[in-house]
Enzyme design. Structure first.
Site, PDB file in Angstrom:
ATOM      1  N   ARG A  69      -0.147   6.978   7.331  1.00 31.46           N
ATOM      2  CA  ARG A  69      -0.004   6.975   5.872  1.00 31.46           C
ATOM      3  C   ARG A  69      -0.527   8.270   5.257  1.00 31.46           C
ATOM      4  NH1 ARG A  69       1.305   1.719   4.058  1.00 31.46           N
ATOM      5  NH2 ARG A  69       0.383   0.001   5.209  1.00 31.46           N
ATOM      6  N   ASP A  93      14.414  -0.553   1.200  1.00 26.91           N
ATOM      7  CA  ASP A  93      14.956  -0.705   2.552  1.00 26.91           C
ATOM      8  C   ASP A  93      15.920  -1.890   2.577  1.00 26.91           C
ATOM      9  OD1 ASP A  93      14.993   0.022   5.346  1.00 26.91           O
ATOM     10  OD2 ASP A  93      13.612  -1.609   5.750  1.00 26.91           O
ATOM     11  N   LYS A 119       0.810  -1.194   0.000  1.00 23.65           N
ATOM     12  CA  LYS A 119       0.000   0.000   0.000  1.00 23.65           C
ATOM     13  C   LYS A 119       0.852   1.256   0.000  1.00 23.65           C
ATOM     14  CE  LYS A 119      -3.316  -1.870   3.369  1.00 23.65           C
ATOM     15  NZ  LYS A 119      -3.756  -1.670   4.752  1.00 23.65           N
ATOM     16  N   GLY A 120       2.072   1.135   0.477  1.00 21.32           N
ATOM     17  CA  GLY A 120       2.905   2.303   0.791  1.00 21.32           C
ATOM     18  C   GLY A 120       3.065   3.317  -0.323  1.00 21.32           C
ATOM     19  N   PHE A 161      13.495   4.942  10.913  1.00 25.10           N
ATOM     20  CA  PHE A 161      12.169   4.503  10.506  1.00 25.10           C
ATOM     21  C   PHE A 161      11.323   5.742  10.243  1.00 25.10           C
ATOM     22  CE2 PHE A 161       7.884   2.883  10.887  1.00 25.10           C
ATOM     23  CZ  PHE A 161       7.979   1.711  10.144  1.00 25.10           C
ATOM     24  N   VAL A 162      10.761   5.811   9.033  1.00 27.23           N
ATOM     25  CA  VAL A 162       9.989   6.998   8.649  1.00 27.23           C
ATOM     26  C   VAL A 162       8.520   6.649   8.407  1.00 27.23           C
ATOM     27  CG1 VAL A 162      11.888   8.373   7.699  1.00 27.23           C
ATOM     28  CG2 VAL A 162      10.760   6.675   6.243  1.00 27.23           C
ATOM     29  N   LYS A 188      17.163   3.626   1.540  1.00 26.29           N
ATOM     30  CA  LYS A 188      17.866   3.556   2.821  1.00 26.29           C
ATOM     31  C   LYS A 188      18.997   2.538   2.666  1.00 26.29           C
ATOM     32  CE  LYS A 188      14.507   3.486   6.343  1.00 26.29           C
ATOM     33  NZ  LYS A 188      13.869   2.657   7.388  1.00 26.29           N
ATOM     34  N   ASP A 205       7.666   2.936  -2.692  1.00 25.63           N
ATOM     35  CA  ASP A 205       7.818   3.965  -1.676  1.00 25.63           C
ATOM     36  C   ASP A 205       9.245   3.994  -1.120  1.00 25.63           C
ATOM     37  OD1 ASP A 205       7.451   1.463  -0.490  1.00 25.63           O
ATOM     38  OD2 ASP A 205       6.016   2.143   1.014  1.00 25.63           O
TER      39      ASP A 205
END
Ligand code: IMP
Ligand code: MG
Length: 183
Positions: free
Chosen positions: A168, A104, A45-46, A155-156, A132, A101
């Site tokens: 979100r 990571d 979903k990000g 962590f964002v 990241k 998005d």
């Protein structure tokens, strides 16, 4: 009254910074994909906010589609992914751009990339808003063609990104106060 802003330690990337980066990245895609009728694929979903902002800046004829994968994160290092919602467009011979998005550990994007490659697109590129690199798992070698912001190992949340499905809807990317994790 409860306000989600109460839990934000600081704003890492403002709405304005994101907006100008989106325009910059979309301009590169508009140049590259002239006459190619690309398919933009968002990984839910990000990505929903980044996706909506990006495609509104795209000026070449294109299609959009979405997929959803879920990761089993029993242990941090063995992130295994599975397709929960597949794309509906036939990608064979198409020019495909994955919108993400955040890159990571790389498990999700690496999986998505290999999965979509198996559908035999004419080309496949990756565009991620955030990267990241400090978190990257050894062995992940994918290099996205388009990276919005390289960020430190924090962590964002916001602009599509969540903590336990919250935050979100924030229009910026921010960092939570430590106490927010305990709630
Ligand atoms: P991966 O570790 O690269 O496989 O990222 C998997 C997913 O974890 C991303 O698509 C995000 O949804 C989520 N994720 C990774 N880092 C963050 C973060 O800093 N905040 C919120 N979600 C994150
Ligand atoms: Mg998430």
């Amino acid at each position: 009254m409860q306000d989600i802003m109460e839990n934000i330690e600081y704003v890492m990337l403002s709405k304005e910074q994101i907006q100008s980066k989106v325009q910059e990245m979309a301009a590169l895609l508009n140049e590259k994909y002239v006459g190619k009728n690309p398919v933009f694929i968002g990984v839910l979903k990000g990505v929903f906010m980044f996706f909506a902002d990006m495609v509104r800046e795209i000026t070449v004829p294109c299609e959009v589609d979405f997929m959803c994968i879920s990761s089993y994160r029993g242990t941090e290092s063995s992130g295994q992914s599975v397709v929960k919602k597949d794309v509906s467009v036939d990608l064979k011979g198409r020019h495909v751009v994955i919108l993400e998005d955040i890159y990571d550990t790389g498990n999700s994007l690496d999986f998505t990339y290999r999965y979509l490659l198996s559908k035999e697109p004419a080309s496949l590129e990756v565009c991620t808003l955030l990267d990241k690199p400090e978190r990257r798992k050894p062995g992940i070698t994918l290099v996205p063609e388009y990276v919005g912001f390289t960020i430190p190992n924090e962590f964002v949340v916001g602009y599509g990104l969540d903590f336990n499905e919250h935050y979100r809807n924030l229009p910026f990317v921010g960092v939570l106060k430590p106490e927010a994790y305990a709630k």
